[in-house]
Design a protein around this motif. Structure first.
Motif, PDB file in Angstrom:
ATOM      1  N   PRO A 198       0.815  -1.218   0.000  1.00 66.11           N
ATOM      2  CA  PRO A 198       0.000   0.000   0.000  1.00 66.11           C
ATOM      3  C   PRO A 198       0.847   1.265   0.000  1.00 66.11           C
ATOM      4  O   PRO A 198       1.826   1.360   0.737  1.00 66.11           O
ATOM      5  CB  PRO A 198      -0.817  -0.119   1.294  1.00 66.11           C
ATOM      6  CG  PRO A 198      -0.820  -1.581   1.615  1.00 66.11           C
ATOM      7  CD  PRO A 198       0.490  -2.102   1.130  1.00 66.11           C
ATOM      8  N   GLY A 199       0.465   2.210  -0.856  1.00 67.48           N
ATOM      9  CA  GLY A 199       1.158   3.489  -0.903  1.00 67.48           C
ATOM     10  C   GLY A 199       2.416   3.502  -1.742  1.00 67.48           C
ATOM     11  O   GLY A 199       3.000   4.561  -1.964  1.00 67.48           O
ATOM     12  N   GLN A 200       2.850   2.340  -2.220  1.00 68.76           N
ATOM     13  CA  GLN A 200       4.090   2.273  -3.000  1.00 68.76           C
ATOM     14  C   GLN A 200       3.842   2.102  -4.495  1.00 68.76           C
ATOM     15  O   GLN A 200       4.700   2.433  -5.310  1.00 68.76           O
ATOM     16  CB  GLN A 200       4.962   1.107  -2.503  1.00 68.76           C
ATOM     17  CG  GLN A 200       5.416   1.239  -1.058  1.00 68.76           C
ATOM     18  CD  GLN A 200       6.295   0.073  -0.635  1.00 68.76           C
ATOM     19  OE1 GLN A 200       7.144  -0.399  -1.381  1.00 68.76           O
ATOM     20  NE2 GLN A 200       6.084  -0.408   0.583  1.00 68.76           N
ATOM     21  N   ALA A 201       2.695   1.560  -4.850  1.00 68.03           N
ATOM     22  CA  ALA A 201       2.405   1.301  -6.259  1.00 68.03           C
ATOM     23  C   ALA A 201       2.081   2.602  -6.989  1.00 68.03           C
ATOM     24  O   ALA A 201       1.584   3.560  -6.386  1.00 68.03           O
ATOM     25  CB  ALA A 201       1.235   0.329  -6.385  1.00 68.03           C
ATOM     26  N   PRO A 202       2.346   2.652  -8.292  1.00 71.48           N
ATOM     27  CA  PRO A 202       1.950   3.823  -9.072  1.00 71.48           C
ATOM     28  C   PRO A 202       0.429   3.976  -9.081  1.00 71.48           C
ATOM     29  O   PRO A 202      -0.304   3.047  -8.710  1.00 71.48           O
ATOM     30  CB  PRO A 202       2.470   3.513 -10.480  1.00 71.48           C
ATOM     31  CG  PRO A 202       3.431   2.383 -10.316  1.00 71.48           C
ATOM     32  CD  PRO A 202       3.009   1.642  -9.103  1.00 71.48           C
ATOM     33  N   VAL A 203      -0.023   5.123  -9.520  1.00 71.83           N
ATOM     34  CA  VAL A 203      -1.458   5.409  -9.611  1.00 71.83           C
ATOM     35  C   VAL A 203      -1.797   5.748 -11.057  1.00 71.83           C
ATOM     36  O   VAL A 203      -1.112   6.565 -11.681  1.00 71.83           O
ATOM     37  CB  VAL A 203      -1.839   6.591  -8.694  1.00 71.83           C
ATOM     38  CG1 VAL A 203      -3.327   6.903  -8.813  1.00 71.83           C
ATOM     39  CG2 VAL A 203      -1.470   6.274  -7.246  1.00 71.83           C
ATOM     40  N   MET A 204      -2.832   5.114 -11.591  1.00 73.35           N
ATOM     41  CA  MET A 204      -3.277   5.413 -12.950  1.00 73.35           C
ATOM     42  C   MET A 204      -3.977   6.768 -12.942  1.00 73.35           C
ATOM     43  O   MET A 204      -4.851   7.020 -12.108  1.00 73.35           O
ATOM     44  CB  MET A 204      -4.232   4.325 -13.451  1.00 73.35           C
ATOM     45  CG  MET A 204      -4.605   4.452 -14.918  1.00 73.35           C
ATOM     46  SD  MET A 204      -3.225   4.043 -16.016  1.00 73.35           S
ATOM     47  CE  MET A 204      -3.165   2.248 -15.879  1.00 73.35           C
ATOM     48  N   VAL A 205      -3.595   7.622 -13.887  1.00 77.25           N
ATOM     49  CA  VAL A 205      -4.186   8.958 -13.946  1.00 77.25           C
ATOM     50  C   VAL A 205      -4.838   9.253 -15.294  1.00 77.25           C
ATOM     51  O   VAL A 205      -5.506  10.279 -15.445  1.00 77.25           O
ATOM     52  CB  VAL A 205      -3.136  10.043 -13.626  1.00 77.25           C
ATOM     53  CG1 VAL A 205      -2.741   9.998 -12.152  1.00 77.25           C
ATOM     54  CG2 VAL A 205      -1.906   9.921 -14.527  1.00 77.25           C
ATOM     55  N   TYR A 206      -4.657   8.359 -16.269  1.00 76.29           N
ATOM     56  CA  TYR A 206      -5.258   8.564 -17.591  1.00 76.29           C
ATOM     57  C   TYR A 206      -5.377   7.203 -18.264  1.00 76.29           C
ATOM     58  O   TYR A 206      -4.416   6.661 -18.788  1.00 76.29           O
ATOM     59  CB  TYR A 206      -4.389   9.509 -18.419  1.00 76.29           C
ATOM     60  CG  TYR A 206      -4.931   9.876 -19.787  1.00 76.29           C
ATOM     61  CD1 TYR A 206      -6.022  10.728 -19.927  1.00 76.29           C
ATOM     62  CD2 TYR A 206      -4.321   9.394 -20.936  1.00 76.29           C
ATOM     63  CE1 TYR A 206      -6.501  11.084 -21.191  1.00 76.29           C
ATOM     64  CE2 TYR A 206      -4.787   9.745 -22.198  1.00 76.29           C
ATOM     65  CZ  TYR A 206      -5.875  10.584 -22.320  1.00 76.29           C
ATOM     66  OH  TYR A 206      -6.352  10.933 -23.578  1.00 76.29           O
ATOM     67  N   GLN A 207      -6.574   6.621 -18.212  1.00 76.64           N
ATOM     68  CA  GLN A 207      -6.803   5.279 -18.749  1.00 76.64           C
ATOM     69  C   GLN A 207      -6.984   5.358 -20.264  1.00 76.64           C
ATOM     70  O   GLN A 207      -7.901   6.017 -20.750  1.00 76.64           O
ATOM     71  CB  GLN A 207      -8.043   4.661 -18.103  1.00 76.64           C
ATOM     72  CG  GLN A 207      -8.277   3.217 -18.461  1.00 76.64           C
ATOM     73  CD  GLN A 207      -7.223   2.308 -17.841  1.00 76.64           C
ATOM     74  OE1 GLN A 207      -6.913   2.407 -16.658  1.00 76.64           O
ATOM     75  NE2 GLN A 207      -6.659   1.427 -18.649  1.00 76.64           N
ATOM     76  N   ILE A 208      -6.126   4.658 -21.014  1.00 79.87           N
ATOM     77  CA  ILE A 208      -6.212   4.706 -22.476  1.00 79.87           C
ATOM     78  C   ILE A 208      -6.888   3.461 -23.042  1.00 79.87           C
ATOM     79  O   ILE A 208      -7.824   3.556 -23.843  1.00 79.87           O
ATOM     80  CB  ILE A 208      -4.815   4.893 -23.097  1.00 79.87           C
ATOM     81  CG1 ILE A 208      -4.225   6.241 -22.656  1.00 79.87           C
ATOM     82  CG2 ILE A 208      -4.899   4.841 -24.626  1.00 79.87           C
ATOM     83  CD1 ILE A 208      -2.839   6.531 -23.207  1.00 79.87           C
ATOM     84  N   TYR A 209      -6.442   2.276 -22.620  1.00 85.88           N
ATOM     85  CA  TYR A 209      -7.063   1.040 -23.102  1.00 85.88           C
ATOM     86  C   TYR A 209      -8.263   0.723 -22.209  1.00 85.88           C
ATOM     87  O   TYR A 209      -8.122   0.161 -21.125  1.00 85.88           O
ATOM     88  CB  TYR A 209      -6.075  -0.119 -23.069  1.00 85.88           C
ATOM     89  CG  TYR A 209      -4.959  -0.050 -24.097  1.00 85.88           C
ATOM     90  CD1 TYR A 209      -4.926   0.941 -25.074  1.00 85.88           C
ATOM     91  CD2 TYR A 209      -3.927  -0.991 -24.095  1.00 85.88           C
ATOM     92  CE1 TYR A 209      -3.909   0.996 -26.009  1.00 85.88           C
ATOM     93  CE2 TYR A 209      -2.906  -0.946 -25.021  1.00 85.88           C
ATOM     94  CZ  TYR A 209      -2.900   0.059 -25.978  1.00 85.88           C
ATOM     95  OH  TYR A 209      -1.880   0.102 -26.901  1.00 85.88           O
ATOM     96  N   ASN A 210      -9.441   1.077 -22.680  1.00 91.10           N
ATOM     97  CA  ASN A 210     -10.661   0.854 -21.901  1.00 91.10           C
ATOM     98  C   ASN A 210     -11.078  -0.606 -21.916  1.00 91.10           C
ATOM     99  O   ASN A 210     -11.727  -1.084 -20.991  1.00 91.10           O
ATOM    100  CB  ASN A 210     -11.789   1.727 -22.449  1.00 91.10           C
ATOM    101  CG  ASN A 210     -13.046   1.670 -21.633  1.00 91.10           C
ATOM    102  OD1 ASN A 210     -13.919   0.843 -21.882  1.00 91.10           O
ATOM    103  ND2 ASN A 210     -13.157   2.545 -20.639  1.00 91.10           N
ATOM    104  N   ARG A 211     -10.720  -1.308 -22.958  1.00 94.45           N
ATOM    105  CA  ARG A 211     -11.029  -2.735 -23.102  1.00 94.45           C
ATOM    106  C   ARG A 211      -9.713  -3.497 -23.128  1.00 94.45           C
ATOM    107  O   ARG A 211      -8.782  -3.103 -23.807  1.00 94.45           O
ATOM    108  CB  ARG A 211     -11.806  -2.969 -24.399  1.00 94.45           C
ATOM    109  CG  ARG A 211     -12.338  -4.376 -24.625  1.00 94.45           C
ATOM    110  CD  ARG A 211     -13.144  -4.397 -25.923  1.00 94.45           C
ATOM    111  NE  ARG A 211     -13.916  -5.626 -26.076  1.00 94.45           N
ATOM    112  CZ  ARG A 211     -13.550  -6.661 -26.842  1.00 94.45           C
ATOM    113  NH1 ARG A 211     -12.413  -6.597 -27.519  1.00 94.45           N
ATOM    114  NH2 ARG A 211     -14.314  -7.726 -26.941  1.00 94.45           N
ATOM    115  N   THR A 212      -9.631  -4.562 -22.366  1.00 91.24           N
ATOM    116  CA  THR A 212      -8.369  -5.286 -22.301  1.00 91.24           C
ATOM    117  C   THR A 212      -7.964  -5.838 -23.671  1.00 91.24           C
ATOM    118  O   THR A 212      -8.785  -6.443 -24.370  1.00 91.24           O
ATOM    119  CB  THR A 212      -8.423  -6.432 -21.283  1.00 91.24           C
ATOM    120  OG1 THR A 212      -7.171  -7.118 -21.308  1.00 91.24           O
ATOM    121  CG2 THR A 212      -9.538  -7.418 -21.576  1.00 91.24           C
ATOM    122  N   PRO A 213      -6.710  -5.651 -24.072  1.00 87.96           N
ATOM    123  CA  PRO A 213      -6.231  -6.200 -25.337  1.00 87.96           C
ATOM    124  C   PRO A 213      -5.686  -7.619 -25.209  1.00 87.96           C
ATOM    125  O   PRO A 213      -5.155  -8.173 -26.177  1.00 87.96           O
ATOM    126  CB  PRO A 213      -5.107  -5.223 -25.725  1.00 87.96           C
ATOM    127  CG  PRO A 213      -4.561  -4.785 -24.420  1.00 87.96           C
ATOM    128  CD  PRO A 213      -5.708  -4.767 -23.448  1.00 87.96           C
TER     129      PRO A 213
END
Length: 346
Positions: free
Chosen positions: A102-117
């Motif tokens: 907790p607290g160490q992982a990056p944070v997503m701030v702009y989701q580009i792939y809305n559907r998993t590839p």
């Protein structure tokens, strides 16, 4: 030297210093950000370089360095290690790391792939006609491949016995070749990468290959987007706003003019096949970026309820010690207004 000359030179020095101060201040205001991609340079990365060429990062006082990557899950760990402040990587890998650290992982701030590839591919004449047919077979993937990491979720959703499946690791650029040669029975891939790799090998990916798209088999997972370190959010929140804004402008411009985006990519990698990479870019936009959810929420955002379900799925499959809240792994505070993110594909 007389007194007048001395005074004159003194005032000239003061004037020169005064002129240099704004330039020095401007340089000091620049925020250096090291950014790593998920893979080698491809059409799906073109918007970053288009944004760079158009000066969008510079306008935000960001001095960006963009490096190639070696896996979307590895892009997460590189930010955690402090080697990079931001990356284009996999939200699901963020979730797994946030559950244990907790607290160490990056944070997503702009989701580009809305559907998993994520997808599994096999030859069209293969005896593998359903997911259940994968049992007893040998599957291929790069060691850090996100599609392989997420296979356990697919297996759980579809009743597969993973103990009956073996894996062979190989370099990412050999996945399609080893499948076509019969060295593996199926391969876990990113569809946006594998589709065009097959085209480049004179294989018709729609006729010669059978596809099992994770998203068509109960997997609601999001995938790649722009993530930043918690430290960058804490120390330079305005830089995060600027980073997201600059990248979004690059995405917007790439959608409006894909040829210009590919030209920006070609400046960095002159040996690319421009036609193939443009086709890859358009394939990605159509298959994993533009979805019904994006039509409503705009590019960059997520559904909290869907994200919560994804976290629960990952927690169950990987036996995570806790389920991170959506707010721990995704932060929409840095997104441009919805009116700017509701884009359409020509």
């Amino acid at each position: 030297m007389n007194l007048f000359t001395t005074r004159q030179r003194f005032h000239q020095a003061l004037a020169a210093a005064a002129l240099a101060l704004p330039l020095l201040a401007s340089a000091q205001e620049m925020t250096p950000i090291k950014f790593v991609l998920d893979w080698k340079l491809q059409g799906v990365h073109a918007w970053y370089f288009l944004a760079q060429d158009k000066g969008y990062f510079a306008q935000e006082k960001i001095d960006i360095t963009i490096d190639q990557g070696d896996g979307s899950a590895n892009a997460v760990t590189k930010v955690m290690a402090g080697s990079y402040q931001a990356s284009f990587g996999d939200l699901n890998a963020i979730i797994q790391n946030a559950a244990t650290k907790p607290g160490q992982a990056p944070v997503m701030v702009y989701q580009i792939y809305n559907r998993t590839p994520f997808a599994l591919i096999t030859k069209a004449d293969s005896p593998i006609k359903t997911l259940k047919d994968l049992e007893g077979k040998n599957l291929g993937s790069p060691a850090g491949g996100a599609a392989m990491r997420m296979f356990a979720t697919l297996a759980s959703k579809n009743g597969l016995d993973t103990s009956k499946i073996t894996w062979t690791n190989m370099a990412g650029n050999l996945q399609e070749q080893m499948l076509l040669r019969g060295q593996v029975d199926a391969s876990a891939v990113f569809n946006v990468t594998s589709y065009m790799n097959l085209v480049a090998q004179n294989i018709d990916p729609d006729k010669d290959i059978r596809w099992f798209q994770y998203a068509d088999h109960g997997i609601e997972l999001y995938s790649n987007g722009v993530m930043v370190s918690p430290q960058l959010i804490k120390d330079k929140p305005q830089a995060v706003v600027g980073l997201v804004r600059a990248i979004h402008k690059g995405v917007r411009d790439a959608i409006a003019n894909p040829d210009a985006a590919i030209e920006a990519l070609a400046k960095r990698e002159p040996l690319i096949n421009k036609d193939l990479e443009k086709r890859r870019l358009m394939y990605a936009l159509k298959t994993v970026v533009f979805t019904p959810e994006v039509a409503t929420a705009g590019i960059g955002d997520v559904s909290d309820e869907r994200l919560k379900r994804s976290v629960a799925d990952l927690a169950a499959v990987f036996e995570l010690p806790r389920q991170p809240a959506p707010s721990e792994v995704f932060d929409r505070r840095f997104l441009p207004p919805l009116s700017e993110r509701k884009l359409t594909l020509k």
